[in-house]
Design a protein around this motif. Structure first.
Motif, PDB file in Angstrom:
ATOM      1  N   ILE A  82       5.273  -4.073  11.960  1.00 17.08           N
ATOM      2  CA  ILE A  82       5.803  -2.776  12.382  1.00 17.08           C
ATOM      3  C   ILE A  82       5.248  -1.703  11.454  1.00 17.08           C
ATOM      4  CG2 ILE A  82       7.869  -1.369  12.730  1.00 17.08           C
ATOM      5  CD1 ILE A  82       7.542  -3.634  14.759  1.00 17.08           C
ATOM      6  N   ARG A  83       4.774  -0.652  12.064  1.00 16.86           N
ATOM      7  CA  ARG A  83       4.123   0.438  11.326  1.00 16.86           C
ATOM      8  C   ARG A  83       4.911   1.733  11.447  1.00 16.86           C
ATOM      9  NH1 ARG A  83      -1.226  -1.200  10.527  1.00 16.86           N
ATOM     10  NH2 ARG A  83      -1.736  -3.106  11.662  1.00 16.86           N
ATOM     11  N   TRP A  84       4.859   2.508  10.396  1.00 16.35           N
ATOM     12  CA  TRP A  84       5.347   3.891  10.424  1.00 16.35           C
ATOM     13  C   TRP A  84       4.133   4.822  10.348  1.00 16.35           C
ATOM     14  CZ3 TRP A  84      10.141   5.648  11.440  1.00 16.35           C
ATOM     15  CH2 TRP A  84      11.220   4.775  11.284  1.00 16.35           C
ATOM     16  N   PHE A  85       4.140   5.796  11.254  1.00 15.56           N
ATOM     17  CA  PHE A  85       3.155   6.862  11.241  1.00 15.56           C
ATOM     18  C   PHE A  85       3.898   8.188  11.091  1.00 15.56           C
ATOM     19  CE2 PHE A  85      -0.710   4.699  12.712  1.00 15.56           C
ATOM     20  CZ  PHE A  85      -0.198   3.546  13.280  1.00 15.56           C
ATOM     21  N   ARG A  86       3.166   9.209  10.741  1.00 11.55           N
ATOM     22  CA  ARG A  86       3.741  10.551  10.753  1.00 11.55           C
ATOM     23  C   ARG A  86       2.688  11.547  11.197  1.00 11.55           C
ATOM     24  NH1 ARG A  86       4.620  11.729   4.240  1.00 11.55           N
ATOM     25  NH2 ARG A  86       2.397  11.941   3.687  1.00 11.55           N
ATOM     26  N   GLN A  87       3.183  12.631  11.762  1.00 12.57           N
ATOM     27  CA  GLN A  87       2.290  13.706  12.174  1.00 12.57           C
ATOM     28  C   GLN A  87       2.936  15.033  11.844  1.00 12.57           C
ATOM     29  OE1 GLN A  87       0.888  13.572  16.247  1.00 12.57           O
ATOM     30  NE2 GLN A  87      -0.894  14.807  15.690  1.00 12.57           N
ATOM     31  N   ALA A  88       2.263  15.791  10.984  1.00 11.34           N
ATOM     32  CA  ALA A  88       2.719  17.122  10.624  1.00 11.34           C
ATOM     33  C   ALA A  88       2.108  18.128  11.589  1.00 11.34           C
ATOM     34  CB  ALA A  88       2.310  17.428   9.188  1.00 11.34           C
ATOM     35  N   PRO A  89       2.748  19.277  11.751  1.00  7.02           N
ATOM     36  CA  PRO A  89       2.203  20.301  12.654  1.00  7.02           C
ATOM     37  C   PRO A  89       0.774  20.667  12.282  1.00  7.02           C
ATOM     38  CG  PRO A  89       4.423  20.866  11.983  1.00  7.02           C
ATOM     39  CD  PRO A  89       4.030  19.690  11.159  1.00  7.02           C
ATOM     40  N   GLY A  90      -0.101  20.612  13.281  1.00  9.69           N
ATOM     41  CA  GLY A  90      -1.485  21.000  13.059  1.00  9.69           C
ATOM     42  C   GLY A  90      -2.333  19.976  12.340  1.00  9.69           C
ATOM     43  N   LYS A  91      -1.765  18.797  12.095  1.00  9.72           N
ATOM     44  CA  LYS A  91      -2.517  17.772  11.377  1.00  9.72           C
ATOM     45  C   LYS A  91      -2.619  16.507  12.226  1.00  9.72           C
ATOM     46  CE  LYS A  91      -1.482  19.276   6.688  1.00  9.72           C
ATOM     47  NZ  LYS A  91      -1.033  18.852   5.331  1.00  9.72           N
ATOM     48  N   GLU A  92      -3.579  15.670  11.850  1.00  7.47           N
ATOM     49  CA  GLU A  92      -3.730  14.404  12.541  1.00  7.47           C
ATOM     50  C   GLU A  92      -2.634  13.424  12.132  1.00  7.47           C
ATOM     51  OE1 GLU A  92      -8.604  14.331  13.125  1.00  7.47           O
ATOM     52  OE2 GLU A  92      -7.593  12.745  12.029  1.00  7.47           O
ATOM     53  N   ARG A  93      -2.348  12.524  13.022  1.00  8.98           N
ATOM     54  CA  ARG A  93      -1.377  11.482  12.720  1.00  8.98           C
ATOM     55  C   ARG A  93      -1.939  10.559  11.640  1.00  8.98           C
ATOM     56  NH1 ARG A  93       0.523   9.477  17.981  1.00  8.98           N
ATOM     57  NH2 ARG A  93      -1.582   8.625  18.102  1.00  8.98           N
ATOM     58  N   GLU A  94      -1.094  10.146  10.714  1.00  7.20           N
ATOM     59  CA  GLU A  94      -1.541   9.254   9.652  1.00  7.20           C
ATOM     60  C   GLU A  94      -0.600   8.067   9.526  1.00  7.20           C
ATOM     61  OE1 GLU A  94      -1.267  10.409   5.539  1.00  7.20           O
ATOM     62  OE2 GLU A  94       0.355  11.831   5.943  1.00  7.20           O
ATOM     63  N   GLY A  95      -1.177   6.937   9.152  1.00  8.70           N
ATOM     64  CA  GLY A  95      -0.371   5.762   8.883  1.00  8.70           C
ATOM     65  C   GLY A  95       0.313   5.905   7.542  1.00  8.70           C
ATOM     66  N   VAL A  96       1.594   5.590   7.494  1.00  4.72           N
ATOM     67  CA  VAL A  96       2.392   5.759   6.290  1.00  4.72           C
ATOM     68  C   VAL A  96       2.695   4.419   5.636  1.00  4.72           C
ATOM     69  CG1 VAL A  96       4.618   6.550   5.392  1.00  4.72           C
ATOM     70  CG2 VAL A  96       3.431   7.882   7.146  1.00  4.72           C
ATOM     71  N   SER A  97       3.126   3.471   6.447  1.00  6.19           N
ATOM     72  CA  SER A  97       3.565   2.200   5.892  1.00  6.19           C
ATOM     73  C   SER A  97       3.544   1.135   6.979  1.00  6.19           C
ATOM     74  CB  SER A  97       4.978   2.341   5.307  1.00  6.19           C
ATOM     75  OG  SER A  97       5.385   1.164   4.648  1.00  6.19           O
ATOM     76  N   CYS A  98       3.571  -0.118   6.534  1.00  6.98           N
ATOM     77  CA  CYS A  98       3.579  -1.238   7.473  1.00  6.98           C
ATOM     78  C   CYS A  98       4.258  -2.428   6.807  1.00  6.98           C
ATOM     79  CB  CYS A  98       2.146  -1.598   7.868  1.00  6.98           C
ATOM     80  SG  CYS A  98       2.007  -3.013   8.967  1.00  6.98           S
ATOM     81  N   ILE A  99       4.950  -3.218   7.616  1.00  6.60           N
ATOM     82  CA  ILE A  99       5.506  -4.475   7.146  1.00  6.60           C
ATOM     83  C   ILE A  99       5.060  -5.560   8.110  1.00  6.60           C
ATOM     84  CG2 ILE A  99       7.734  -4.069   8.330  1.00  6.60           C
ATOM     85  CD1 ILE A  99       9.059  -5.559   5.937  1.00  6.60           C
ATOM     86  N   SER A 100       4.537  -6.634   7.570  1.00  6.92           N
ATOM     87  CA  SER A 100       4.002  -7.688   8.422  1.00  6.92           C
ATOM     88  C   SER A 100       5.124  -8.550   8.994  1.00  6.92           C
ATOM     89  CB  SER A 100       3.031  -8.563   7.624  1.00  6.92           C
ATOM     90  OG  SER A 100       3.739  -9.303   6.646  1.00  6.92           O
ATOM     91  N   ALA A 101       4.744  -9.403   9.917  1.00  5.00           N
ATOM     92  CA  ALA A 101       5.694 -10.327  10.517  1.00  5.00           C
ATOM     93  C   ALA A 101       6.049 -11.441   9.537  1.00  5.00           C
ATOM     94  CB  ALA A 101       5.098 -10.931  11.780  1.00  5.00           C
ATOM     95  N   GLY A 102       7.109 -12.178   9.862  1.00  3.08           N
ATOM     96  CA  GLY A 102       7.416 -13.368   9.092  1.00  3.08           C
ATOM     97  C   GLY A 102       8.542 -13.207   8.105  1.00  3.08           C
ATOM     98  N   THR A 103       8.933 -14.345   7.558  1.00  3.13           N
ATOM     99  CA  THR A 103      10.031 -14.387   6.603  1.00  3.13           C
ATOM    100  C   THR A 103       9.632 -13.751   5.272  1.00  3.13           C
ATOM    101  OG1 THR A 103      10.800 -16.424   7.621  1.00  3.13           O
ATOM    102  CG2 THR A 103      11.674 -15.885   5.443  1.00  3.13           C
ATOM    103  N   ILE A 104       8.435 -14.041   4.839  1.00  3.32           N
ATOM    104  CA  ILE A 104       7.913 -13.421   3.614  1.00  3.32           C
ATOM    105  C   ILE A 104       6.860 -12.422   4.061  1.00  3.32           C
ATOM    106  CG2 ILE A 104       6.757 -13.794   1.424  1.00  3.32           C
ATOM    107  CD1 ILE A 104       7.869 -16.637   1.465  1.00  3.32           C
TER     108      ILE A 104
END
Length: 124
Positions: free
Chosen positions: A34-56
C-alpha cells in the motif's frame, strides 16, 4: 469491490502532527503493498511512503518525509496509517492511498486503485 478510503486530514500548525488512515474493503490489506502519494496545488503527484505485503513488512519513505512520517498497518482493522510528525507548510497537499496490486515497494507499476484523498493543510 475494492475500495480505499482515506481519512484524518485537516488543518494543523507547523510542527504539529496528524495521522492519516487508509481503510480497505474488498481485499485484505496485508496481501498487497500500500502506497501513500500526495499532490500539492500546481505540483506533480509524488510518492510519499509504502508498506509491503506480509507479516514482516518493509517500508519506504521519500527523502522529504524520512524521519518525520511513519507508515504502519493494523491487520485487525484492515487499515494502513501514515503518522505525520513535525509537519511543515510544504507538506500541504491532498494525500492519497493506492495500490498497484504488487506485494513489494519497488518502483510502482500502474496504480489500479486510488482512494479519493484527504486534504492536509499545514499553516499558522
Amino acid at each position: 469491490q475494492v475500495q480505499l478510503v482515506e481519512s484524518g486530514g485537516g488543518l494543523v500548525q507547523p510542527g504539529g502532527s496528524l495521522r492519516l488512515s487508509c481503510a480497505a474493503s474488498g481485499f485484505t490489506l496485508n496481501s498487497l503493498a500500500i502506497r501513500w502519494f500526495r499532490q500539492a496545488p500546481g505540483k506533480e503527484r509524488e510518492g510519499v511512503s509504502c508498506i509491503s505485503a506480509g507479516t514482516i513488512s518493509s517500508t519506504y519513505y521519500a527523502d522529504s518525509v524520512k524521519g518525520r512520517f511513519t507508515i504502519s498497518r493494523d491487520n485487525t482493522k484492515n487499515t494502513v496509517y501514515l503518522q505525520m510528525n513535525s509537519l511543515k507548510p510544504e507538506d500541504t497537499a491532498e494525500y492519497y492511498c493506492a495500490t498497484d496490486l504488487s506485494m513489494y515497494c519497488s518502483a510502482p507499476g500502474v496504480i489500479h486503485y486510488w482512494g479519493k484523498g484527504t486534504l492536509v493543510t499545514v499553516s499558522s
